[in-house]
Design an enzyme around this catalytic site. Structure first.
Site, PDB file in Angstrom:
ATOM      1  CB  SER A 142      -1.442  -0.093   0.944  1.00 53.35           C
ATOM      2  OG  SER A 142      -1.560   1.454   1.210  1.00 53.35           O
ATOM      3  CE1 TYR A 155      -4.526  -1.661   5.168  1.00 51.23           C
ATOM      4  CE2 TYR A 155      -2.955   0.332   4.386  1.00 51.23           C
ATOM      5  CZ  TYR A 155      -4.211  -0.604   4.056  1.00 51.23           C
ATOM      6  OH  TYR A 155      -4.360  -1.556   2.352  1.00 51.23           O
TER       7      TYR A 155
END
Length: 204
Positions: A142, A155
């Protein structure tokens, strides 16, 4: 080089980015191992669409937070396809909350699914790839694997870990015909993201 006839395991491939990746491979003649959540109707619809490209498609519902289920999935893949040539670690989840109130169970699940699962799948895929002298491992990280945002501690930590793990694996396997790369997409409006937005709105 053609990918036709090879086998790819794409985790989290019953929707969103994972399903898009699976479709791209299927169009190139790659057999697909689907994995992810979804009711029978959803899974069958995805499977049928992939099979429409003339490839074999096998679905396994292994919970990617559980190493024993991952190992059982690879045993099944070995029986069906003889192993995997391509591994795409795509499965992932998100939870938004300040560090001081971040639920412990959410932290553990996100680290398990987003990071640890990539380790377990890679560890199990590498022997097949080494035997053939060829393999491709792609980890969907990401933009948060490179930069941080507030309220996304688990995350961000997991995706930074994915990027670091990718670099280590790439160095270890470079001389064996096996490559390992990370893709760091930005915001993509998938069903998972839409659900997250809805949940956050309810909490507020």
């Amino acid at each position: 080089m053609t990918l036709s006839g090879k086998t790819a395991l794409v985790t989290g491939s019953t929707s969103g980015i994972g399903f898009g990746i699976a479709k791209s491979f299927a169009k190139q003649g790659v057999n697909i191992v689907m994995n992810g959540f979804g009711d029978d109707e959803t899974v069958q619809a995805c499977k049928s669409e992939l099979e429409s490209h003339g490839v074999q498609v096998h679905y396994n519902a292994a919970d990617m937070t559980k190493p024993d289920e991952i190992a059982a999935m690879f045993d099944e893949i070995s029986d069906v396809f003889g192993g995997v040539d391509i591994l795409v670690n795509n499965a992932g989840i998100q939870y938004v909350c300040a560090v001081e109130t971040y639920p412990h169970d959410k932290w553990e699940k996100i680290i398990s699914l987003n990071l640890s699962a990539a380790f377990y799948t890679s560890q199990l895929a590498i022997p097949y790839m080494r035997e053939k002298g060829w393999g491709r491992i792609v980890n969907i990280a990401s933009g948060h694997g490179l930069v941080a945002s507030p309220f996304k501690s688990a995350y961000v930590a997991s995706k930074h870990g994915v990027v670091g793990f990718t670099k280590v694996l790439a160095l270890e396997e470079a001389q064996r015909g096996i490559t390992c790369n990370a893709i760091c997409p930005g915001y993509v409006k998938t069903p998972l993201v839409e659900a997250q937005i809805a949940d956050t709105a309810k909490e507020r």
